[in-house]
Write an enzyme that holds these catalytic residues in place. Structure first.
Site, PDB file in Angstrom:
ATOM      1  N   ARG A  64     -46.055  53.050 -21.094  1.00 54.13           N
ATOM      2  CA  ARG A  64     -45.343  54.166 -21.461  1.00 54.13           C
ATOM      3  C   ARG A  64     -46.299  55.361 -21.396  1.00 54.13           C
ATOM      4  O   ARG A  64     -45.770  56.698 -21.085  1.00 54.13           O
ATOM      5  CB  ARG A  64     -44.960  53.863 -22.876  1.00 54.13           C
ATOM      6  CG  ARG A  64     -43.829  54.598 -23.432  1.00 54.13           C
ATOM      7  CD  ARG A  64     -43.380  53.916 -24.791  1.00 54.13           C
ATOM      8  NE  ARG A  64     -43.013  54.917 -25.633  1.00 54.13           N
ATOM      9  CZ  ARG A  64     -41.997  55.556 -25.748  1.00 54.13           C
ATOM     10  NH1 ARG A  64     -41.122  55.331 -24.801  1.00 54.13           N
ATOM     11  NH2 ARG A  64     -41.655  56.457 -26.698  1.00 54.13           N
ATOM     12  N   HIS A  68     -45.392  58.993 -19.581  1.00 59.52           N
ATOM     13  CA  HIS A  68     -45.371  60.264 -20.284  1.00 59.52           C
ATOM     14  C   HIS A  68     -46.403  61.288 -19.614  1.00 59.52           C
ATOM     15  O   HIS A  68     -46.084  62.598 -19.402  1.00 59.52           O
ATOM     16  CB  HIS A  68     -45.581  60.216 -21.881  1.00 59.52           C
ATOM     17  CG  HIS A  68     -44.565  59.391 -22.488  1.00 59.52           C
ATOM     18  ND1 HIS A  68     -43.869  59.838 -23.533  1.00 59.52           N
ATOM     19  CD2 HIS A  68     -43.525  58.561 -22.109  1.00 59.52           C
ATOM     20  CE1 HIS A  68     -43.043  59.347 -24.049  1.00 59.52           C
ATOM     21  NE2 HIS A  68     -42.540  58.615 -22.961  1.00 59.52           N
ATOM     22  N   ASN A  96     -41.791  62.852 -31.386  1.00 57.86           N
ATOM     23  CA  ASN A  96     -42.989  62.374 -31.558  1.00 57.86           C
ATOM     24  C   ASN A  96     -42.958  60.958 -30.886  1.00 57.86           C
ATOM     25  O   ASN A  96     -42.778  59.894 -31.399  1.00 57.86           O
ATOM     26  CB  ASN A  96     -42.879  61.975 -33.166  1.00 57.86           C
ATOM     27  CG  ASN A  96     -44.409  61.801 -33.585  1.00 57.86           C
ATOM     28  OD1 ASN A  96     -45.402  61.507 -32.814  1.00 57.86           O
ATOM     29  ND2 ASN A  96     -44.685  61.577 -35.082  1.00 57.86           N
ATOM     30  N   HIS A 193     -38.854  49.395 -19.073  1.00 56.86           N
ATOM     31  CA  HIS A 193     -38.442  49.168 -20.437  1.00 56.86           C
ATOM     32  C   HIS A 193     -38.395  47.467 -20.497  1.00 56.86           C
ATOM     33  O   HIS A 193     -38.255  47.110 -21.710  1.00 56.86           O
ATOM     34  CB  HIS A 193     -37.077  49.614 -20.688  1.00 56.86           C
ATOM     35  CG  HIS A 193     -37.052  50.910 -20.810  1.00 56.86           C
ATOM     36  ND1 HIS A 193     -36.007  51.561 -20.973  1.00 56.86           N
ATOM     37  CD2 HIS A 193     -38.002  51.757 -21.298  1.00 56.86           C
ATOM     38  CE1 HIS A 193     -36.309  53.041 -21.312  1.00 56.86           C
ATOM     39  NE2 HIS A 193     -37.676  53.056 -21.314  1.00 56.86           N
TER      40      HIS A 193
HETATM   41  C1  LIG Z   1     -45.936  61.537 -35.329  1.00 57.79           C
HETATM   42  O1  LIG Z   1     -46.263  60.207 -35.789  1.00 57.79           O
HETATM   43  C2  LIG Z   1     -47.262  59.735 -36.395  1.00 57.79           C
HETATM   44  C3  LIG Z   1     -47.176  58.582 -36.795  1.00 57.79           C
HETATM   45  O2  LIG Z   1     -46.414  58.109 -37.376  1.00 57.79           O
HETATM   46  C4  LIG Z   1     -47.806  60.954 -37.282  1.00 57.79           C
HETATM   47  O3  LIG Z   1     -49.318  60.434 -37.951  1.00 57.79           O
HETATM   48  C5  LIG Z   1     -47.790  62.393 -36.867  1.00 57.79           C
HETATM   49  O4  LIG Z   1     -48.179  62.995 -37.816  1.00 57.79           O
HETATM   50  C6  LIG Z   1     -46.382  62.591 -36.367  1.00 57.79           C
HETATM   51  N1  LIG Z   1     -46.761  63.947 -35.746  1.00 57.79           N
HETATM   52  C7  LIG Z   1     -45.504  64.962 -35.764  1.00 57.79           C
HETATM   53  C8  LIG Z   1     -45.894  66.152 -34.816  1.00 57.79           C
HETATM   54  O5  LIG Z   1     -44.588  64.684 -36.322  1.00 57.79           O
END
Ligand SMILES: *[C@@H]1O[C@H](CO)[C@@H](O)[C@H](O)[C@H]1NC(C)=O
Ligand SMILES: *[C@@H]1O[C@H](CO)[C@@H](O)[C@H](O)[C@H]1NC(C)=O
Ligand SMILES: *[C@@H]1O[C@H](CO)[C@@H](O)[C@H](O)[C@H]1NC(C)=O
Ligand SMILES: *[C@@H]1O[C@H](CO)[C@@H](O)[C@H](O)[C@H]1NC(C)=O
Ligand SMILES: *[C@@H]1O[C@H](CO)[C@@H](O)[C@H](O)[C@H]1NC(C)=O
Length: 323
Positions: A64, A68, A96, A193
């Site tokens: 992945r 990306h 995220n 996938h």
């Molecule tokens: C994305 O997810 C990770 C792990 O769950 C977390 O630590 C991080 O803060 C998140 N980032 C955002 C921008 O939401």
């Protein structure tokens, strides 16, 4: 419309039709490190194998990571850069992206810097690791072309340009075409996938209140939809809940395509490949012929690895920061 008339297994016509895929302008080389770091691929493979022994999710995550990275700014390791006080990087952007396992690349890079300093780019490490995880999981192998340089920019706001799990085939084709990738690349690379897992949030809109006429996405097999609903109740206290993207989640095989034929694609963008006549025939070919899928997947991975390749740039010393 001609494709509609094609019978499955007409491999020759298939190959001819798809020979018009993107022309690569990069001049990468399978032997790029033969003189400067002959042990590079062995070091990366050993690191990936060791990491996978400790965490079986590593293969899906590294595969992945390659998609990306290449989809945003080309294959330049922009995804690996950490955010800095003045800049929010891709890895912290929306959606995220559940790309983790960055530590595996860091680990390989540290070993490579000891063996051959300032030589192997982070972008090449991702490309090699992505090939290694596919092969380790029972999939095809191929020669990874190398010589990419690492980029110096990573911008969180650009990750909205990743194809979304809700995309239809028109949207998917457009997103791939913007990167010089074609119809066959779309269907073949979606087969990645076969190693994937998804959290409920990426597909639960298909399960309830889907549209004004259908509570559940009508392209979804009914029994499978019930299974997904059980996995993803609302509200759901388990933040890790979700579903593997095919039935053999740690084996790289063509089961993904057989799931699509059965109406068991997890993402709307998976099942769309079977609903749309433009891609359905290729799904059928891959569902019936795993070796055809393997060879086309390998070819598409090489093309993906050419997307936006930079030949001027730097070889980062640490993958998380520009030099
Ligand atoms: C994305 O997810 C990770 C792990 O769950 C977390 O630590 C991080 O803060 C998140 N980032 C955002 C921008 O939401
Ligand atoms: C193997 O992987 C584990 C877990 O990531 C790590 O702690 C360990 O240092 C690695 N060993 C080698 C020899 O790379
Ligand atoms: C990131 O991209 C946004 C939108 O294109 C732009 O406004 C912003 O200036 C960029 N940030 C950096 C640090 O380049
Ligand atoms: C695909 O989605 C776009 C955006 O929602 C829509 O405009 C288009 O009609 C859809 N195309 C197909 C073939 O469903
Ligand atoms: C379904 O959608 C309609 C219209 O958006 C909304 O009024 C209704 O509350 C939704 N039902 C559920 C169960 O979410």
């Amino acid at each position: 419309m001609a494709v509609l008339a094609l019978k499955p297994r007409s491999r020759v016509i298939f190959a001819l039709l798809l020979a018009m895929v993107s022309v690569s302008r990069a001049t990468l080389d399978a032997h790029y490190y033969d003189q400067t770091c002959p042990q590079a691929e062995k070091i990366i493979l050993q690191t990936v194998q060791n990491a996978t022994r400790h965490d079986p999710k590593v293969p899906a995550r590294l595969l992945r990571m390659f998609f990306h990275d290449c989809f945003i700014r080309g294959c330049d390791a922009s995804l690996l850069l950490d955010s800095t006080p003045g800049n929010q990087a891709e890895k912290d952007g929306p959606p995220n992206i559940s790309v983790r396992a960055f530590y595996v690349i860091d680990d390989a890079k540290a070993k490579l810097e000891m063996a051959c300093p300032h030589t192997v780019s982070c972008a090449d490490i991702i490309a090699i690791a992505a090939r290694d995880v596919v092969t380790m999981a029972g999939g095809p192998s191929w020669n990874v072309l190398k010589g990419r340089k690492d980029g110096r920019v990573s911008n969180a706001s650009e990750t909205i340009n990743l194809p979304a799990p809700t995309f239809n085939v028109t949207q998917l084709l457009q997103s791939f075409a913007e990167r010089g990738l074609g119809l066959k690349d779309l269907v073949a690379l979606s087969g990645g996938h076969t190693l994937g897992f998804s959290h409920c949030s990426s597909f639960d809109a298909r399960l309830r209140n889907f549209s004004s006429t259908h509570d559940i996405d009508p392209t979804l097999n009914h029994a499978f939809a019930q299974l997904l609903k059980n996995e993803c109740p609302k509200p759901n206290r388990n933040r890790n809940a979700g579903q593997f993207l095919d039935a053999t989640s740690s084996t790289f095989d063509n089961d993904y395509y057989r799931r699509l034929v059965a109406g068991e694609g997890v993402f709307g963008s998976d099942q769309a490949l079977y609903s749309d006549y433009r891609t359905r025939w290729i799904v059928n070919l891959f569902a019936q012929d795993q070796s055809l899928f393997f060879s086309e997947f390998a070819a598409s991975m090489v093309r993906l690895g050419n997307v936006g390749v930079r030949e001027n740039g730097e070889v980062r010393i640490k993958c998380r920061a520009v030099n």
